[in-house]
Design a protein around this motif. Structure first.
Motif, PDB file in Angstrom:
ATOM      1  N   LEU A  86      -5.009   6.304   1.828  1.00  0.00           N
ATOM      2  CA  LEU A  86      -4.495   5.441   0.781  1.00  0.00           C
ATOM      3  C   LEU A  86      -4.329   6.209  -0.530  1.00  0.00           C
ATOM      4  CD1 LEU A  86      -3.771   2.506  -0.096  1.00  0.00           C
ATOM      5  CD2 LEU A  86      -6.176   2.269  -0.780  1.00  0.00           C
ATOM      6  N   LYS A  87      -3.118   6.189  -1.069  1.00  0.00           N
ATOM      7  CA  LYS A  87      -2.855   6.826  -2.363  1.00  0.00           C
ATOM      8  C   LYS A  87      -2.875   5.808  -3.501  1.00  0.00           C
ATOM      9  CE  LYS A  87       0.543   9.707  -2.704  1.00  0.00           C
ATOM     10  NZ  LYS A  87       1.924  10.250  -2.613  1.00  0.00           N
ATOM     11  N   GLY A  88      -2.681   4.546  -3.150  1.00  0.00           N
ATOM     12  CA  GLY A  88      -2.670   3.505  -4.162  1.00  0.00           C
ATOM     13  C   GLY A  88      -1.839   2.322  -3.724  1.00  0.00           C
TER      14      GLY A  88
ATOM     15  N   GLY B  97      16.943  -3.710 -29.421  1.00  0.00           N
ATOM     16  CA  GLY B  97      17.822  -4.746 -29.937  1.00  0.00           C
ATOM     17  C   GLY B  97      18.708  -5.394 -28.902  1.00  0.00           C
ATOM     18  N   THR B  98      18.562  -4.992 -27.640  1.00  0.00           N
ATOM     19  CA  THR B  98      19.399  -5.556 -26.575  1.00  0.00           C
ATOM     20  C   THR B  98      18.547  -6.332 -25.587  1.00  0.00           C
ATOM     21  OG1 THR B  98      20.944  -3.700 -26.762  1.00  0.00           O
ATOM     22  CG2 THR B  98      21.051  -5.050 -24.757  1.00  0.00           C
ATOM     23  N   GLN B  99      18.876  -7.609 -25.387  1.00  0.00           N
ATOM     24  CA  GLN B  99      18.159  -8.446 -24.425  1.00  0.00           C
ATOM     25  C   GLN B  99      18.773  -8.235 -23.044  1.00  0.00           C
ATOM     26  OE1 GLN B  99      15.756 -10.675 -25.551  1.00  0.00           O
ATOM     27  NE2 GLN B  99      15.544 -12.276 -24.019  1.00  0.00           N
ATOM     28  N   ASP B 100      17.919  -7.962 -22.055  1.00  0.00           N
ATOM     29  CA  ASP B 100      18.444  -7.679 -20.723  1.00  0.00           C
ATOM     30  C   ASP B 100      17.377  -7.989 -19.681  1.00  0.00           C
ATOM     31  OD1 ASP B 100      20.189  -6.932 -18.776  1.00  0.00           O
ATOM     32  OD2 ASP B 100      20.151  -4.781 -19.219  1.00  0.00           O
ATOM     33  N   THR B 101      17.853  -8.122 -18.431  1.00  0.00           N
ATOM     34  CA  THR B 101      16.959  -8.299 -17.289  1.00  0.00           C
ATOM     35  C   THR B 101      16.710  -6.938 -16.657  1.00  0.00           C
ATOM     36  OG1 THR B 101      17.809 -10.532 -16.865  1.00  0.00           O
ATOM     37  CG2 THR B 101      16.633  -9.440 -15.068  1.00  0.00           C
ATOM     38  N   ASN B 102      15.440  -6.651 -16.349  1.00  0.00           N
ATOM     39  CA  ASN B 102      15.066  -5.359 -15.780  1.00  0.00           C
ATOM     40  C   ASN B 102      14.201  -5.556 -14.556  1.00  0.00           C
ATOM     41  OD1 ASN B 102      15.786  -3.269 -18.114  1.00  0.00           O
ATOM     42  ND2 ASN B 102      14.897  -5.082 -19.080  1.00  0.00           N
ATOM     43  N   VAL B 103      14.254  -4.557 -13.663  1.00  0.00           N
ATOM     44  CA  VAL B 103      13.317  -4.473 -12.550  1.00  0.00           C
ATOM     45  C   VAL B 103      12.682  -3.093 -12.588  1.00  0.00           C
ATOM     46  CG1 VAL B 103      13.049  -4.341 -10.050  1.00  0.00           C
ATOM     47  CG2 VAL B 103      14.432  -6.154 -11.053  1.00  0.00           C
ATOM     48  N   VAL B 104      11.355  -3.072 -12.511  1.00  0.00           N
ATOM     49  CA  VAL B 104      10.633  -1.805 -12.520  1.00  0.00           C
ATOM     50  C   VAL B 104       9.742  -1.718 -11.289  1.00  0.00           C
ATOM     51  CG1 VAL B 104      10.654  -1.477 -15.022  1.00  0.00           C
ATOM     52  CG2 VAL B 104       8.816  -2.818 -13.959  1.00  0.00           C
ATOM     53  N   LEU B 105       9.521  -0.485 -10.842  1.00  0.00           N
ATOM     54  CA  LEU B 105       8.546  -0.203  -9.790  1.00  0.00           C
ATOM     55  C   LEU B 105       7.270   0.251 -10.495  1.00  0.00           C
ATOM     56  CD1 LEU B 105       7.554   0.498  -6.881  1.00  0.00           C
ATOM     57  CD2 LEU B 105       8.637   2.727  -7.184  1.00  0.00           C
ATOM     58  N   ILE B 106       6.175  -0.443 -10.240  1.00  0.00           N
ATOM     59  CA  ILE B 106       4.901  -0.107 -10.887  1.00  0.00           C
ATOM     60  C   ILE B 106       3.938   0.418  -9.831  1.00  0.00           C
ATOM     61  CG2 ILE B 106       2.978  -0.960 -12.279  1.00  0.00           C
ATOM     62  CD1 ILE B 106       4.787  -3.110 -13.361  1.00  0.00           C
ATOM     63  N   GLU B 107       3.460   1.639 -10.028  1.00  0.00           N
ATOM     64  CA  GLU B 107       2.513   2.265  -9.108  1.00  0.00           C
ATOM     65  C   GLU B 107       1.101   2.189  -9.676  1.00  0.00           C
ATOM     66  OE1 GLU B 107       5.119   5.633  -6.725  1.00  0.00           O
ATOM     67  OE2 GLU B 107       3.960   6.254  -8.493  1.00  0.00           O
ATOM     68  N   PHE B 108       0.163   1.829  -8.803  1.00  0.00           N
ATOM     69  CA  PHE B 108      -1.250   1.740  -9.168  1.00  0.00           C
ATOM     70  C   PHE B 108      -2.054   2.786  -8.397  1.00  0.00           C
ATOM     71  CE2 PHE B 108       0.594  -2.420  -9.756  1.00  0.00           C
ATOM     72  CZ  PHE B 108       0.044  -2.887 -10.940  1.00  0.00           C
ATOM     73  N   SER B 109      -3.136   3.221  -9.001  1.00  0.00           N
ATOM     74  CA  SER B 109      -4.071   4.109  -8.308  1.00  0.00           C
ATOM     75  C   SER B 109      -4.881   3.286  -7.300  1.00  0.00           C
ATOM     76  CB  SER B 109      -5.014   4.756  -9.322  1.00  0.00           C
ATOM     77  OG  SER B 109      -5.970   3.800  -9.767  1.00  0.00           O
TER      78      SER B 109
ATOM     79  N   GLU C 260       0.843  -1.196   0.000  1.00  0.00           N
ATOM     80  CA  GLU C 260       0.000   0.000   0.000  1.00  0.00           C
ATOM     81  C   GLU C 260       0.877   1.244   0.000  1.00  0.00           C
ATOM     82  OE1 GLU C 260      -2.797   0.068   3.171  1.00  0.00           O
ATOM     83  OE2 GLU C 260      -4.068  -1.524   2.311  1.00  0.00           O
ATOM     84  N   ASN C 261       0.441   2.249  -0.722  1.00  0.00           N
ATOM     85  CA  ASN C 261       1.136   3.532  -0.783  1.00  0.00           C
ATOM     86  C   ASN C 261       0.249   4.572  -0.103  1.00  0.00           C
ATOM     87  OD1 ASN C 261       2.849   5.627  -1.387  1.00  0.00           O
ATOM     88  ND2 ASN C 261       2.296   5.732  -3.555  1.00  0.00           N
ATOM     89  N   SER C 262       0.650   5.041   1.084  1.00  0.00           N
ATOM     90  CA  SER C 262      -0.178   5.952   1.877  1.00  0.00           C
ATOM     91  C   SER C 262       0.416   7.346   1.921  1.00  0.00           C
ATOM     92  CB  SER C 262      -0.333   5.421   3.311  1.00  0.00           C
ATOM     93  OG  SER C 262      -0.938   4.144   3.303  1.00  0.00           O
ATOM     94  N   ASP C 263      -0.449   8.320   2.072  1.00  0.00           N
ATOM     95  CA  ASP C 263      -0.018   9.702   2.226  1.00  0.00           C
ATOM     96  C   ASP C 263       0.627   9.882   3.601  1.00  0.00           C
ATOM     97  OD1 ASP C 263      -0.695  12.685   3.187  1.00  0.00           O
ATOM     98  OD2 ASP C 263      -0.611  12.678   0.992  1.00  0.00           O
TER      99      ASP C 263
ATOM    100  N   GLN D 147      -5.431   1.089 -11.437  1.00  0.00           N
ATOM    101  CA  GLN D 147      -4.935   1.507 -12.742  1.00  0.00           C
ATOM    102  C   GLN D 147      -3.463   1.862 -12.618  1.00  0.00           C
ATOM    103  OE1 GLN D 147      -7.993   4.641 -13.496  1.00  0.00           O
ATOM    104  NE2 GLN D 147      -8.111   3.709 -15.522  1.00  0.00           N
ATOM    105  N   ILE D 148      -2.663   1.501 -13.622  1.00  0.00           N
ATOM    106  CA  ILE D 148      -1.241   1.837 -13.610  1.00  0.00           C
ATOM    107  C   ILE D 148      -1.066   3.341 -13.769  1.00  0.00           C
ATOM    108  CG2 ILE D 148       0.942   1.607 -14.873  1.00  0.00           C
ATOM    109  CD1 ILE D 148       0.197  -1.247 -15.485  1.00  0.00           C
ATOM    110  N   GLN D 149      -0.326   3.940 -12.836  1.00  0.00           N
ATOM    111  CA  GLN D 149      -0.077   5.382 -12.878  1.00  0.00           C
ATOM    112  C   GLN D 149       1.339   5.708 -13.338  1.00  0.00           C
ATOM    113  OE1 GLN D 149      -1.255   6.486  -8.790  1.00  0.00           O
ATOM    114  NE2 GLN D 149      -2.951   7.637  -9.695  1.00  0.00           N
ATOM    115  N   ASN D 150       2.319   5.019 -12.757  1.00  0.00           N
ATOM    116  CA  ASN D 150       3.723   5.301 -13.084  1.00  0.00           C
ATOM    117  C   ASN D 150       4.522   4.000 -13.116  1.00  0.00           C
ATOM    118  OD1 ASN D 150       3.665   8.352 -12.976  1.00  0.00           O
ATOM    119  ND2 ASN D 150       3.041   7.897 -10.867  1.00  0.00           N
ATOM    120  N   ILE D 151       5.573   3.985 -13.937  1.00  0.00           N
ATOM    121  CA  ILE D 151       6.522   2.871 -13.980  1.00  0.00           C
ATOM    122  C   ILE D 151       7.932   3.459 -13.940  1.00  0.00           C
ATOM    123  CG2 ILE D 151       7.384   0.898 -15.285  1.00  0.00           C
ATOM    124  CD1 ILE D 151       4.663   0.557 -16.509  1.00  0.00           C
ATOM    125  N   TYR D 152       8.722   3.008 -12.978  1.00  0.00           N
ATOM    126  CA  TYR D 152      10.084   3.519 -12.802  1.00  0.00           C
ATOM    127  C   TYR D 152      11.095   2.386 -12.977  1.00  0.00           C
ATOM    128  CZ  TYR D 152       7.506   7.315 -10.529  1.00  0.00           C
ATOM    129  OH  TYR D 152       6.611   8.333 -10.241  1.00  0.00           O
TER     130      TYR D 152
END
Length: 311
Positions: A263-265, A278-290, A254-257, A294-299
């Protein structure tokens, strides 16, 4: 005593027969439709005669009557003239009527209508439209609030969402009914806040996908549903990422104010392999939901990746 009882039966039969004959000879007059019902009929007839396909009405909003100030002034003067006739006022009334006729000024009424159209290929489109009618209930104008082509098989899910059928499986019908009602109320309230047609259409589709996910599972699995949303977003919205392969998700947090503790999301970390530029790689992203998932941001997150999954 027996004769008295027989007489009562015969009398009762005679009275009922009288009522029956009265209904035949003088049937009750049909109920006059309300102005709301007349407007709804006018809109339905307009759709059926102008839009190709199978029309299915879901519901209408309450009518709103718009009366131009010129007509309001005319009615005020006419009422004053009835109460206290005046030659001068009568002339004003006549001039006002000429202005209204010359400028084609009229009362209008508008109402929202939620409906679907199924085309010859069985594709179903959802519409929420505001219809503006003139004072003879002819179509004057219309504006769309929702235009959405449903995914295949989603017409049943739309019925569930609109009519608020139970989608939770519990040990109690009452509990299932309460959980379902709370779900619909929460998302429908947010749906009505959407002002932009595209945003409202997208949010309705999002609501329908959640409805289907809950109906299929019988429960609201936040972790599982948000993971599906994230995977679908990467594979459909991120055309720049090829050969996507999901590896790992952290728990959903949970993402709280910080100030109000409201609750912010929600958010989680997601590890995946993908081909980017063209480059294969492993990634980690932070995904924020409302709060409505709903997806709001991806970092994009920095290495080492293990720190995001060892909390």
């Amino acid at each position: 005593m027996k004769k008295t009882f027989t007489l009562i039966l015969l009398l009762g039969f005679f009275m009922n027969s009288c009522y029956f004959l009265n209904d035949i000879l003088d049937p009750p007059k049909p109920k006059e439709p309300t102005f709301q019902e007349k407007c709804e009929k006018a809109v339905s007839e307009y759709i059926k005669t102008t839009v190709p396909g199978t029309y299915k009405p879901y519901g209408f909003g309450a009518i709103t009557i718009h009366k131009p100030i010129e007509i309001v002034d005319l009615e005020r003067m006419e009422k004053e003239n009835e109460e206290k006739p005046s030659y001068k006022l009568q002339k004003k009334i006549e001039r006002q009527k000429k202005i209204i006729k010359r400028e084609n000024i009229e009362r209008t009424v508008d109402l929202d209508h939620f409906f679907t159209i199924k085309d010859a290929n069985s594709k179903v489109k959802v519409f929420e439209t505001n219809f503006l009618l003139n004072d003879t209930l002819g179509m004057k104008d219309l504006s769309a609030k929702i235009i959405l082509e449903l995914p295949t098989g989603y017409d049943e899910i739309l019925d569930y969402f609109f009519f608020e059928y139970n989608i939770f499986l519990t040990h109690s019908f009452v509990e299932s009914r309460e959980l379902s009602a709370n779900f619909y109320a929460f998302f429908k309230k947010e749906l009505e806040t959407q002002q932009n047609m595209l945003d409202k259409s997208d949010f309705l589709l999002h609501c329908l996908k959640l409805t289907k996910a809950i109906k299929d599972r019988g429960a609201f699995d936040q972790q599982g549903i948000t993971q599906v949303i994230a995977q679908e977003h990467i594979t459909t919205a991120r055309k720049d990422i090829m050969d996507y392969n999901s590896l790992q998700f952290s728990p959903l947090y949970e993402n709280s104010d910080e100030n109000s503790n409201s609750l912010k999301g929600y958010y989680f970390f997601h590890k995946f392999i993908g081909n980017y530029s063209g480059t294969q790689d492993t990634n980690v992203v932070l995904i924020e939901f409302s709060p409505y998932y709903q997806i709001q941001n991806i970092y994009q997150m920095d290495r080492p990746f293990e720190q995001y999954f060892n909390k």
